[in-house]
Design a protein around this motif. Structure first.
Motif, PDB file in Angstrom:
ATOM      1  N   TYR A 151       2.783   6.311  -5.512  1.00  0.00           N
ATOM      2  CA  TYR A 151       2.752   6.309  -6.976  1.00  0.00           C
ATOM      3  C   TYR A 151       1.447   6.906  -7.489  1.00  0.00           C
ATOM      4  O   TYR A 151       1.436   7.673  -8.466  1.00  0.00           O
ATOM      5  CB  TYR A 151       2.926   4.884  -7.494  1.00  0.00           C
ATOM      6  CG  TYR A 151       2.980   4.773  -8.997  1.00  0.00           C
ATOM      7  CD1 TYR A 151       4.054   5.295  -9.714  1.00  0.00           C
ATOM      8  CD2 TYR A 151       1.956   4.141  -9.699  1.00  0.00           C
ATOM      9  CE1 TYR A 151       4.112   5.207 -11.098  1.00  0.00           C
ATOM     10  CE2 TYR A 151       2.000   4.035 -11.078  1.00  0.00           C
ATOM     11  CZ  TYR A 151       3.076   4.571 -11.775  1.00  0.00           C
ATOM     12  OH  TYR A 151       3.126   4.475 -13.145  1.00  0.00           O
ATOM     13  N   GLY A 152       0.331   6.561  -6.811  1.00  0.00           N
ATOM     14  CA  GLY A 152      -0.938   7.157  -7.203  1.00  0.00           C
ATOM     15  C   GLY A 152      -0.959   8.660  -6.996  1.00  0.00           C
ATOM     16  O   GLY A 152      -1.521   9.403  -7.813  1.00  0.00           O
ATOM     17  N   LEU A 153      -0.347   9.113  -5.913  1.00  0.00           N
ATOM     18  CA  LEU A 153      -0.261  10.558  -5.673  1.00  0.00           C
ATOM     19  C   LEU A 153       0.564  11.235  -6.761  1.00  0.00           C
ATOM     20  O   LEU A 153       0.227  12.329  -7.226  1.00  0.00           O
ATOM     21  CB  LEU A 153       0.365  10.813  -4.293  1.00  0.00           C
ATOM     22  CG  LEU A 153       0.646  12.281  -3.921  1.00  0.00           C
ATOM     23  CD1 LEU A 153      -0.653  13.072  -3.869  1.00  0.00           C
ATOM     24  CD2 LEU A 153       1.368  12.355  -2.586  1.00  0.00           C
ATOM     25  N   ASP A 154       1.629  10.578  -7.212  1.00  0.00           N
ATOM     26  CA  ASP A 154       2.463  11.162  -8.257  1.00  0.00           C
ATOM     27  C   ASP A 154       1.717  11.208  -9.591  1.00  0.00           C
ATOM     28  O   ASP A 154       1.856  12.172 -10.359  1.00  0.00           O
ATOM     29  CB  ASP A 154       3.753  10.348  -8.395  1.00  0.00           C
ATOM     30  CG  ASP A 154       4.688  10.947  -9.436  1.00  0.00           C
ATOM     31  OD1 ASP A 154       5.123  12.090  -9.250  1.00  0.00           O
ATOM     32  OD2 ASP A 154       4.965  10.264 -10.441  1.00  0.00           O
ATOM     33  N   LEU A 155       0.915  10.177  -9.886  1.00  0.00           N
ATOM     34  CA  LEU A 155       0.161  10.166 -11.139  1.00  0.00           C
ATOM     35  C   LEU A 155      -0.971  11.190 -11.121  1.00  0.00           C
ATOM     36  O   LEU A 155      -1.188  11.916 -12.095  1.00  0.00           O
ATOM     37  CB  LEU A 155      -0.410   8.764 -11.393  1.00  0.00           C
ATOM     38  CG  LEU A 155       0.585   7.671 -11.798  1.00  0.00           C
ATOM     39  CD1 LEU A 155      -0.146   6.352 -12.001  1.00  0.00           C
ATOM     40  CD2 LEU A 155       1.326   8.062 -13.072  1.00  0.00           C
ATOM     41  N   ALA A 156      -1.720  11.217 -10.001  1.00  0.00           N
ATOM     42  CA  ALA A 156      -2.856  12.140  -9.924  1.00  0.00           C
ATOM     43  C   ALA A 156      -2.390  13.587  -9.870  1.00  0.00           C
ATOM     44  O   ALA A 156      -2.993  14.469 -10.498  1.00  0.00           O
ATOM     45  CB  ALA A 156      -3.715  11.807  -8.709  1.00  0.00           C
ATOM     46  N   ASN A 157      -1.323  13.844  -9.104  1.00  0.00           N
ATOM     47  CA  ASN A 157      -0.750  15.190  -8.963  1.00  0.00           C
ATOM     48  C   ASN A 157      -1.843  16.224  -8.673  1.00  0.00           C
ATOM     49  O   ASN A 157      -2.155  17.068  -9.527  1.00  0.00           O
ATOM     50  CB  ASN A 157       0.017  15.563 -10.226  1.00  0.00           C
ATOM     51  CG  ASN A 157       1.012  16.696  -9.967  1.00  0.00           C
ATOM     52  OD1 ASN A 157       1.081  17.226  -8.858  1.00  0.00           O
ATOM     53  ND2 ASN A 157       1.773  17.055 -10.976  1.00  0.00           N
ATOM     54  N   ILE A 173      -1.242  13.704   1.055  1.00  0.00           N
ATOM     55  CA  ILE A 173      -0.054  13.513   1.908  1.00  0.00           C
ATOM     56  C   ILE A 173      -0.430  12.820   3.211  1.00  0.00           C
ATOM     57  O   ILE A 173       0.283  11.924   3.692  1.00  0.00           O
ATOM     58  CB  ILE A 173       0.609  14.870   2.174  1.00  0.00           C
ATOM     59  CG1 ILE A 173       1.185  15.445   0.885  1.00  0.00           C
ATOM     60  CG2 ILE A 173       1.713  14.739   3.224  1.00  0.00           C
ATOM     61  CD1 ILE A 173       1.741  16.839   1.033  1.00  0.00           C
ATOM     62  N   ALA A 174      -1.591  13.201   3.795  1.00  0.00           N
ATOM     63  CA  ALA A 174      -2.038  12.570   5.038  1.00  0.00           C
ATOM     64  C   ALA A 174      -2.302  11.086   4.827  1.00  0.00           C
ATOM     65  O   ALA A 174      -1.947  10.247   5.672  1.00  0.00           O
ATOM     66  CB  ALA A 174      -3.294  13.268   5.558  1.00  0.00           C
ATOM     67  N   VAL A 175      -2.913  10.721   3.701  1.00  0.00           N
ATOM     68  CA  VAL A 175      -3.179   9.304   3.420  1.00  0.00           C
ATOM     69  C   VAL A 175      -1.877   8.529   3.263  1.00  0.00           C
ATOM     70  O   VAL A 175      -1.742   7.392   3.757  1.00  0.00           O
ATOM     71  CB  VAL A 175      -4.065   9.174   2.163  1.00  0.00           C
ATOM     72  CG1 VAL A 175      -4.175   7.723   1.738  1.00  0.00           C
ATOM     73  CG2 VAL A 175      -5.451   9.739   2.427  1.00  0.00           C
ATOM     74  N   CYS A 176      -0.886   9.105   2.584  1.00  0.00           N
ATOM     75  CA  CYS A 176       0.402   8.428   2.416  1.00  0.00           C
ATOM     76  C   CYS A 176       1.116   8.250   3.762  1.00  0.00           C
ATOM     77  O   CYS A 176       1.693   7.186   4.032  1.00  0.00           O
ATOM     78  CB  CYS A 176       1.277   9.218   1.448  1.00  0.00           C
ATOM     79  SG  CYS A 176       0.677   9.226  -0.267  1.00  0.00           S
ATOM     80  N   MET A 208       0.817  -1.209   0.000  1.00  0.00           N
ATOM     81  CA  MET A 208       0.000   0.000   0.000  1.00  0.00           C
ATOM     82  C   MET A 208       0.854   1.263   0.000  1.00  0.00           C
ATOM     83  O   MET A 208       0.473   2.283  -0.595  1.00  0.00           O
ATOM     84  CB  MET A 208      -0.927   0.004   1.224  1.00  0.00           C
ATOM     85  CG  MET A 208      -1.897   1.162   1.270  1.00  0.00           C
ATOM     86  SD  MET A 208      -2.820   1.210   2.818  1.00  0.00           S
ATOM     87  CE  MET A 208      -3.653  -0.366   2.751  1.00  0.00           C
ATOM     88  N   VAL A 209       2.007   1.212   0.663  1.00  0.00           N
ATOM     89  CA  VAL A 209       2.837   2.420   0.787  1.00  0.00           C
ATOM     90  C   VAL A 209       3.320   2.911  -0.579  1.00  0.00           C
ATOM     91  O   VAL A 209       3.035   4.053  -0.971  1.00  0.00           O
ATOM     92  CB  VAL A 209       4.023   2.166   1.746  1.00  0.00           C
ATOM     93  CG1 VAL A 209       4.910   3.394   1.830  1.00  0.00           C
ATOM     94  CG2 VAL A 209       3.508   1.785   3.125  1.00  0.00           C
ATOM     95  N   PRO A 210       4.042   2.095  -1.374  1.00  0.00           N
ATOM     96  CA  PRO A 210       4.467   2.619  -2.693  1.00  0.00           C
ATOM     97  C   PRO A 210       3.298   2.849  -3.638  1.00  0.00           C
ATOM     98  O   PRO A 210       3.366   3.740  -4.496  1.00  0.00           O
ATOM     99  CB  PRO A 210       5.414   1.533  -3.216  1.00  0.00           C
ATOM    100  CG  PRO A 210       5.031   0.293  -2.490  1.00  0.00           C
ATOM    101  CD  PRO A 210       4.560   0.735  -1.147  1.00  0.00           C
ATOM    102  N   ALA A 211       2.213   2.064  -3.500  1.00  0.00           N
ATOM    103  CA  ALA A 211       1.061   2.253  -4.389  1.00  0.00           C
ATOM    104  C   ALA A 211       0.424   3.623  -4.189  1.00  0.00           C
ATOM    105  O   ALA A 211       0.081   4.310  -5.160  1.00  0.00           O
ATOM    106  CB  ALA A 211       0.035   1.149  -4.152  1.00  0.00           C
ATOM    107  N   SER A 236      -0.492   5.457   5.621  1.00  0.00           N
ATOM    108  CA  SER A 236      -0.111   4.130   5.122  1.00  0.00           C
ATOM    109  C   SER A 236       1.252   3.712   5.672  1.00  0.00           C
ATOM    110  O   SER A 236       1.479   2.534   5.969  1.00  0.00           O
ATOM    111  CB  SER A 236      -0.095   4.127   3.595  1.00  0.00           C
ATOM    112  OG  SER A 236       0.949   4.951   3.090  1.00  0.00           O
ATOM    113  N   VAL A 237       2.169   4.680   5.821  1.00  0.00           N
ATOM    114  CA  VAL A 237       3.477   4.361   6.413  1.00  0.00           C
ATOM    115  C   VAL A 237       3.307   3.943   7.872  1.00  0.00           C
ATOM    116  O   VAL A 237       3.898   2.956   8.328  1.00  0.00           O
ATOM    117  CB  VAL A 237       4.429   5.568   6.291  1.00  0.00           C
ATOM    118  CG1 VAL A 237       5.732   5.303   7.031  1.00  0.00           C
ATOM    119  CG2 VAL A 237       4.717   5.875   4.834  1.00  0.00           C
TER     120      VAL A 237
END
Length: 274
Positions: free
Chosen positions: A162-168, A185-188, A156-159, A191-192
């Protein structure tokens, strides 16, 4: 099963403050609001890890409060001895080295569990009577489910990043874009935290291997402590003290594991080959 204690909610913490003092503390709360948000995210991730890895796990066949208290006492005794040696013989460099070693051990333990648990469980199933083996193999579903959930929390962490980077979401203008960025950022971060608490939980429960055989946690702990001692090398401190810690840690864990297995046999009728 009761919820884990020790982490009250922010609302409960605020309600404990007298209303008159809350007016004066409001600027301080606003100043430390990022840390309060991190606390809320960590608390939520901790509760989620408990619901996923503890609440839904298969119950252990034998629940002995005395053995649980001795395990906690062993853990705190090891921490106390390490602190005492650092306080008497160590310096700031030794403190940093000890903290780094503990973080490395925490990061390595789940993976050592994944490698060592199949070996320990395989030996126990092979040593069991043929009539008992199908039930033990069926009980492997619980640990395998825990293993899958652990890998899911890791993936879940890299996903999410990566989703945050794609959605931007920063491309969305105005206050809405700012809110989307902060929420992402809070969701990421959550997940950590979830993965860290999941790792700590599976280390403590051993992926629920007690459902396969009540003696599996004790045997698995012996194997893990020996592996960590071999990987970590000599602890900090004078050579004599370091060798005492290097040999004494696995020795005390092995002695306690022997006592647990003997208690399971004499008190509950559980045998390694039974």
């Amino acid at each position: 099963m009761p919820r884990p204690r020790g982490w009250p909610s922010l609302l409960r913490l605020v309600l404990r403050v007298p209303p008159g003092a809350l007016v004066f503390l409001l600027p301080v709360l606003l100043l430390f609001s990022p840390f309060l948000v991190l606390y809320a995210l960590a608390r939520s991730a901790r509760l989620t890890a408990w619901r996923v890895f503890v609440r839904t796990a298969a119950p252990a066949p034998v629940l002995d409060p005395t053995m649980a208290r001795l395990r906690r006492l062993r853990t705190w005794a090891a921490v106390g001895c390490s602190i005492a040696v650092l306080a008497v013989f160590g310096n700031m460099a030794d403190v940093g080295q000890e903290l780094s070693a503990h973080w490395v051990a925490l990061a390595l333990t789940p993976w050592l569990l994944i490698v060592s648990a199949p070996v320990v469980l395989g030996v126990l199933i092979w040593c069991a009577p043929p009539a008992r083996r199908p039930a033990m193999r069926a009980a492997l579903r619980g640990p395998l489910r825990q293993l899958g959930l652990f890998f899911g929390s890791l993936a879940m962490v890299p996903a999410l990043f990566y989703g945050l980077d794609l959605a931007n979401p920063s491309h969305v203008g105005g206050s809405l874009g700012t809110l989307l960025v902060l929420a992402s950022i809070a969701v990421c971060i959550w997940s950590v935290f979830l993965f860290l608490f999941a790792a700590a939980t599976v280390v403590r429960t051993g992926f629920g291997v007690a459902a396969v055989h009540p003696a599996a946690p004790a045997l698995l702990t012996c194997v893990l402590v020996g592996e960590l001692a071999a990987i970590g090398g000599l602890p900090s401190g004078p050579p004599v003290i370091a060798y005492v810690f290097l040999v004494g840690g696995p020795a005390t864990v092995t002695a306690l594991a022997y006592w647990e297995i003997r208690r399971l046999r004499t008190r509950y009728g559980v045998r390694l080959r039974g």
